[in-house]
Design an enzyme around this catalytic site. Structure first.
Site, PDB file in Angstrom:
ATOM      1  N   LEU A  87      26.773  45.495  43.505  1.00 54.45           N
ATOM      2  CA  LEU A  87      26.316  44.094  43.611  1.00 54.45           C
ATOM      3  C   LEU A  87      27.130  43.422  42.546  1.00 54.45           C
ATOM      4  CD1 LEU A  87      22.399  44.470  42.413  1.00 54.45           C
ATOM      5  CD2 LEU A  87      23.351  44.015  44.873  1.00 54.45           C
TER       6      LEU A  87
ATOM      7  N   SER B 247      30.127  46.019  49.224  1.00 53.73           N
ATOM      8  CA  SER B 247      30.434  45.026  48.042  1.00 53.73           C
ATOM      9  C   SER B 247      29.327  43.890  48.363  1.00 53.73           C
ATOM     10  CB  SER B 247      31.506  44.513  47.769  1.00 53.73           C
ATOM     11  OG  SER B 247      31.480  43.550  46.566  1.00 53.73           O
TER      12      SER B 247
ATOM     13  N   GLY C 104      38.337  47.307  47.384  1.00 55.17           N
ATOM     14  CA  GLY C 104      38.953  46.641  48.653  1.00 55.17           C
ATOM     15  C   GLY C 104      39.230  45.246  48.347  1.00 55.17           C
TER      16      GLY C 104
ATOM     17  N   ASN D 234      33.842  41.375  37.502  1.00 55.54           N
ATOM     18  CA  ASN D 234      35.090  40.669  37.483  1.00 55.54           C
ATOM     19  C   ASN D 234      35.390  39.864  36.330  1.00 55.54           C
ATOM     20  OD1 ASN D 234      34.477  40.495  40.812  1.00 55.54           O
ATOM     21  ND2 ASN D 234      36.310  41.024  40.539  1.00 55.54           N
TER      22      ASN D 234
HETATM   23  O1  NPG Z   1      34.904  45.360  50.548  1.00 58.43           O
HETATM   24  O2  NPG Z   1      36.965  44.661  50.827  1.00 58.43           O
HETATM   25  C1  NPG Z   1      35.905  44.761  50.038  1.00 58.43           C
HETATM   26  C2  NPG Z   1      35.661  43.664  48.742  1.00 58.43           C
HETATM   27  C3  NPG Z   1      35.249  44.305  47.626  1.00 58.43           C
HETATM   28  O3  NPG Z   1      34.260  43.441  46.189  1.00 58.43           O
HETATM   29  C4  NPG Z   1      35.311  43.460  46.521  1.00 58.43           C
HETATM   30  N1  NPG Z   1      36.367  43.092  46.221  1.00 58.43           N
HETATM   31  O4  NPG Z   1      36.728  42.345  42.832  1.00 58.43           O
HETATM   32  O5  NPG Z   1      36.572  44.262  43.739  1.00 58.43           O
HETATM   33  C5  NPG Z   1      36.641  42.988  43.925  1.00 58.43           C
HETATM   34  C6  NPG Z   1      36.454  42.224  45.042  1.00 58.43           C
HETATM   35  C7  NPG Z   1      37.471  40.962  45.378  1.00 58.43           C
HETATM   36  C8  NPG Z   1      37.609  40.829  46.696  1.00 58.43           C
HETATM   37  C9  NPG Z   1      38.280  40.602  44.344  1.00 58.43           C
HETATM   38  C10 NPG Z   1      38.656  39.729  46.921  1.00 58.43           C
HETATM   39  C11 NPG Z   1      38.977  39.868  44.554  1.00 58.43           C
HETATM   40  C12 NPG Z   1      39.483  39.293  45.910  1.00 58.43           C
END
Ligand code: NPG
Length: 370
Positions: free
Chosen positions: A162, A135, A291, A191
């Site tokens: 992205l 990500s 994740g 998001n």
């Molecule tokens: O690789 O662990 C990972 C992160 C992937 O982008 C990622 N997570 O919205 O999916 C999501 C985002 C996120 C991470 C959202 C942390 C909120 C907190």
């Protein structure tokens, strides 16, 4: 199995680089770890709630509070507990899925270790390694983004996601496509940064052969997502909107998604995550594992989940060094674009005591009443 003791440990891990999404910028990764001591041995869990309540209503202090006041006392008072019994035992407490997920994970780790069985075997994994996606956060400029993507592709990541938001969407996607070509498996994640009124703008992303657009609209906007499913050529994937097997079944029935991102933390644990996998599989809806910047503990569980048969799309299960210079467990490393699924008992990894102590900011112990 009885739960004798629960230790809650808050840790803070510095990130190798700031991670910016439409929700804000993160410089460090907090996590609330749970260590249970049971009559059959110890187990570890990890809550994915963050510093603030921007991704969901849950946040780390709230998670800690509901655990110590409402959830852990129920676990400690139960005459007998298994992983499958945790969710029904905690069901009288509404919501707080991230807190419940961490407790179930710790009990499941202890239980499976006592049988010598891995998470992967217990969940129904069909492979011993999973392809790894990455990500990529919102950057200050397109050249900066291209340099980051180039680095990840060189490392062997199999899929690029992205992060987008209004003002950072068409141009960065076009730039990545032009620079790296059509063979790169590319998807975007908003998001929930858009509204139904942005439908025509989002349709411009149809030109770039994206695998999917993740959670463009508010988590409760099922009607809006269903409209986008009809109006866009790019498949719509839901993340924040899917909090249970029931909400997945509803979203599919309403035509609100083509694909589902499953995050065990968001949905209340690995067992509910598997039920979502099963509901989606029965409906012909592919899933992938999301994740939340997990430590090696959560990463181990996620790799196991991602090895189930309907996880046909590459997940956000990156190597530890994508986020952390030093993880609290043995790091997960990228080999030929894949991560190994741990095969040892339980999660197959444990925190390394010295590394854990270095990043611990607070601890609390709760014990079974005599
Ligand atoms: O690789 O662990 C990972 C992160 C992937 O982008 C990622 N997570 O919205 O999916 C999501 C985002 C996120 C991470 C959202 C942390 C909120 C907190």
């Amino acid at each position: 199995m009885q739960v004798e003791r629960v230790v809650l440990r808050q840790i803070n891990l510095p990130l190798v680089s700031p991670f910016r999404t439409s929700l804000g910028i993160e410089y460090e990764k907090p996590a609330l770890l749970v260590q249970v001591t049971t009559s059959s041995g110890d187990g570890w869990g990890e809550s994915v709630s963050g510093f603030d309540a921007s991704y969901s209503s849950e946040y780390i202090e709230g998670t800690h509070d509901v655990m110590q006041r409402h959830l852990i006392p129920r676990l400690l008072a139960a005459p007998s507990v298994t992983a499958s019994a945790v969710a029904p035992l905690l069901a009288p407490v509404k919501g707080h899925r991230m807190a419940k997920a961490a407790l179930e994970m710790a009990v499941m780790d202890a239980e499976l270790r006592s049988y010598g069985m891995s998470f992967a075997t217990s969940l129904g994994a069909v492979t011993d390694r999973v392809p790894s996606g990455v990500s990529v956060g919102i950057m200050n400029s397109v050249p900066e983004l291209l340099a980051a993507v180039s680095g990840y592709l060189d490392q062997g990541y199999r899929r690029i996601k992205l992060k987008i938001e209004p003002g950072w969407d068409i141009a960065p996607v076009r730039a990545v496509r032009e620079r790296f070509g059509d063979d790169v498996v590319l998807q975007v994640d908003a998001n929930a940064a858009y509204t139904a009124a942005d439908a025509r703008h989002l349709a411009r992303l149809d030109d770039f052969g994206l695998l999917l657009i993740e959670q463009p609209l508010d988590e409760e906007d099922m009607r809006g997502h269903a409209a986008l499913c009809r109006d866009l050529r790019t498949p719509i994937c839901l993340d924040e909107s899917i909090v249970s097997a029931r909400s997945a079944a509803d979203a599919i029935a309403w035509g609100a998604c083509h694909i589902v991102n499953i995050k065990p933390g968001r949905v209340g644990g690995y067992l509910e995550a598997r039920r979502i996998h099963d509901v989606c599989a029965a409906s012909g809806v592919p899933v992938w594992c999301g994740g939340m910047l997990e430590t090696g503990l959560g990463r181990a569980g996620n790799a196991a989940l991602a090895a189930l048969p309907n996880f046909t799309l590459t997940g956000d299960v990156s190597a530890s060094d994508r986020y952390f210079a030093t993880d609290i467990t043995e790091p997960f490393v990228l080999r030929d674009g894949h991560l190994d699924v741990p095969g040892g008992p339980g999660l197959g990894v444990v925190p390394i005591p010295d590394l854990l102590d270095e990043v611990t900011t607070s601890m609390q112990e709760l014990v079974r009443p005599r």
